[in-house]
Design a protein around this motif. Structure first.
Motif, PDB file in Angstrom:
ATOM      1  N   CYS A  86       0.866  13.203 -10.075  1.00 19.11           N
ATOM      2  CA  CYS A  86       1.129  13.610 -11.457  1.00 19.11           C
ATOM      3  C   CYS A  86       2.632  13.621 -11.718  1.00 19.11           C
ATOM      4  N   LYS A 117     -14.105  10.583  -9.259  1.00 15.33           N
ATOM      5  CA  LYS A 117     -14.650  11.374 -10.362  1.00 15.33           C
ATOM      6  C   LYS A 117     -14.946  12.804  -9.918  1.00 15.33           C
ATOM      7  N   LEU A 162     -11.624  14.695  -9.582  1.00 20.50           N
ATOM      8  CA  LEU A 162     -11.005  15.013 -10.867  1.00 20.50           C
ATOM      9  C   LEU A 162     -11.794  16.064 -11.641  1.00 20.50           C
ATOM     10  N   ASP A 163     -13.100  16.146 -11.414  1.00 21.00           N
ATOM     11  CA  ASP A 163     -13.940  17.114 -12.121  1.00 21.00           C
ATOM     12  C   ASP A 163     -13.975  18.490 -11.461  1.00 21.00           C
ATOM     13  N   LEU A 210      -4.023  20.204 -12.803  1.00 19.05           N
ATOM     14  CA  LEU A 210      -3.742  19.040 -13.634  1.00 19.05           C
ATOM     15  C   LEU A 210      -3.478  19.394 -15.094  1.00 19.05           C
ATOM     16  N   GLU A 211      -3.707  20.651 -15.467  1.00 16.72           N
ATOM     17  CA  GLU A 211      -3.565  21.073 -16.859  1.00 16.72           C
ATOM     18  C   GLU A 211      -2.185  20.731 -17.418  1.00 16.72           C
ATOM     19  N   GLN A 258      -8.730  20.906 -11.681  1.00 12.18           N
ATOM     20  CA  GLN A 258      -8.442  20.920 -13.122  1.00 12.18           C
ATOM     21  C   GLN A 258      -7.278  21.862 -13.444  1.00 12.18           C
ATOM     22  N   SER A 259      -7.233  23.023 -12.775  1.00 12.77           N
ATOM     23  CA  SER A 259      -6.169  23.993 -13.040  1.00 12.77           C
ATOM     24  C   SER A 259      -4.789  23.434 -12.668  1.00 12.77           C
ATOM     25  N   PRO A 319     -13.261  22.124 -10.544  1.00 12.06           N
ATOM     26  CA  PRO A 319     -12.583  23.170 -11.336  1.00 12.06           C
ATOM     27  C   PRO A 319     -11.225  23.584 -10.761  1.00 12.06           C
TER      28      PRO A 319
END
Length: 65
Positions: free
Chosen positions: A64, A32, A35-36, A44-45, A41-42, A38
């Motif tokens: 991915c 978690k 994955l959280d 995984l967008e 996140q860029s 920042p």
């Protein structure tokens, strides 16, 4: 005092970030946190996560499409 450890976060096998977490953190919590993050996140967008591999207290690898 809680011991902090550094785990490596990879996206498709490439190192993308490092996180400081408490030693003894569960696999689920480690996943978690990764994955959280920042920075992650860029990467995984707009991509679909196929698999998340967690090696406790070592690394998290996010696979991915």
């Amino acid at each position: 005092a809680e011991d902090l450890i550094t785990i490596v976060v990879q996206v498709n096998g490439k190192v993308r970030d490092r996180l400081e977490i408490a030693a003894g953190t569960s696999k689920e919590e480690t996943e978690k946190s990764a994955l959280d993050a920042p920075k992650i996140q860029s990467y995984l967008e707009g991509r679909k996560i196929q698999k998340v591999i967690v090696v406790p207290e070592r690394l998290v690898n996010i696979v991915c499409e």
